[in-house]
Design an enzyme around this catalytic site. Sequence first.
Site, PDB file in Angstrom:
ATOM      1  N   ASN A   1     -31.897  -5.214   0.962  1.00 26.25           N
ATOM      2  CA  ASN A   1     -31.105  -5.016  -0.251  1.00 26.25           C
ATOM      3  C   ASN A   1     -31.618  -5.917  -1.376  1.00 26.25           C
ATOM      4  OD1 ASN A   1     -29.201  -3.019   0.468  1.00 26.25           O
ATOM      5  ND2 ASN A   1     -28.031  -4.515   1.654  1.00 26.25           N
TER       6      ASN A   1
ATOM      7  N   CYS B   1     -30.317   2.539   5.571  1.00 24.63           N
ATOM      8  CA  CYS B   1     -29.034   1.836   5.592  1.00 24.63           C
ATOM      9  C   CYS B   1     -28.217   2.468   6.717  1.00 24.63           C
ATOM     10  CB  CYS B   1     -28.344   2.001   4.240  1.00 24.63           C
ATOM     11  SG  CYS B   1     -26.776   1.120   4.042  1.00 24.63           S
ATOM     12  N   HIS B   2     -27.160   1.798   7.136  1.00 25.09           N
ATOM     13  CA  HIS B   2     -26.333   2.370   8.209  1.00 25.09           C
ATOM     14  C   HIS B   2     -24.934   2.744   7.733  1.00 25.09           C
ATOM     15  CE1 HIS B   2     -26.283  -2.183   8.915  1.00 25.09           C
ATOM     16  NE2 HIS B   2     -25.186  -1.894   8.254  1.00 25.09           N
TER      17      HIS B   2
ATOM     18  N   HIS C   1     -24.897   2.931  -0.972  1.00 23.83           N
ATOM     19  CA  HIS C   1     -23.608   2.250  -1.029  1.00 23.83           C
ATOM     20  C   HIS C   1     -22.612   2.957  -1.943  1.00 23.83           C
ATOM     21  CE1 HIS C   1     -24.826  -1.981   0.631  1.00 23.83           C
ATOM     22  NE2 HIS C   1     -25.294  -0.986   1.360  1.00 23.83           N
TER      23      HIS C   1
END
Length: 442
Positions: free
Chosen positions: A150, A171-172, A201
Amino acid sequence: MTPPKIALVGAGSTVFAKNLLGDILSFPELAHADIRLFDVDAERLAVTEQVAHRVAQAVGAHPTVTATLDRHRALDGADFVINMIQVGGYRPATVTDFDVPTRHGLRQTIADTLGIGGIMRALRTVPVLLDMSRDMERLCPQTLHLNYVNPMAMNIMGLARQSSIRTVGLCHSVQHTASELAHDLGLRVEEIDFLCAGINHMAFYLKFEHRGEDLYPRLQALAASGQVPATNRVRYEMLRRLGYFVTESSEHFAEYVPYFIKRGRDDLIERFQVPLDEYPRRCEAQIGGWETLRAQLQNPDAPIDVQRSVEYGSLIIHSMVTGQPRVVYGNVMNTGGLIENLPHDCAVEVPCLVDRQGVQPTRIGRIPPQLAALMQTNINVQTLTTEALVTGHREHIYHAAMLDPHAAAELDLDQIWSLVDELLDAHGEFIPAELRRLQAAD
């Protein structure tokens, strides 16, 4: 089949490296992989090397494992580069990203993706990623760079503007949130069919179904009842307002918008259970428990737990090596308008087909206008920060900060300018020379 050469950059992140290695080496086709572990911290690297051998033994794999402090050696001829670095570390960089804004009256929760903290993290991270990509262009130009670092969107955008290396950001949050929602509804996540798209996000589930049933009415009813997990009040509130559920956690999302952390409104903090300073607390707890954890990981007589994680990295590698098609969610540039009503020069998170041909993003088309508009408020910050990094024009750092939704909710323009000045000074040599306050001309 020639074993793939896989470099882990930032391998001193031992627990994350352990999980990724367990995922990779549990595939029979990857069990003889050439694993290169690189880090700048010799002590942490040595621990990860031991853990790598223990993981291999646990899953019955026989990889070649090399640990090195020489990044060139790790990258030379690599088919895949998995990136998990943190420039500046928790101390001093992350601590600075929290302490300085707090003195200026700006409160944060995670500060690694957007906002003042995310801007500063991008300023110190993108140049290092670019330097690494120059090595890749020379040593492994056909590699696939799997970025877990990030601020995801700004890293992807910064590299796309300046490097020829193929990069996908991983990303998870998509798969984790799907599991959370399934749990809230009392369903098995394996039975959920979803389509998600947006920016990292801040992607939203455009479809969320169970055996053909649209689950949004049930989620809306849950939100209206108020009987939602306390840690997820922010996201369920946004579901009520926007009609769609967002992927990233409430503690993250609370600082991407101006609605939940506002000066003089501590009632909002309480009502929505916003965990201010969550990331420093989490880091301190991990640091405090590291010695105990390290002893466990290094103890040959203690069992080592190896379970498949939800990370996409190993799935991408396996699909590209074997040709087995899969769909994963990746962060890529919006080239050709994958999401039509977002800018073509931003980074988007969309489903991607993966096979021998590599990572192939899916064209989504238009997304609901209210979602695109909200994303644009974050894209503004990402674009201006990227522009500062590419052009060396320091003024765009201030422009990014003044357009940040959270900063604007708590600070006036003079306060934002003063905060940016102090942060640039405090980070010193972590910031590119041309962007440092005392060394750049107005």
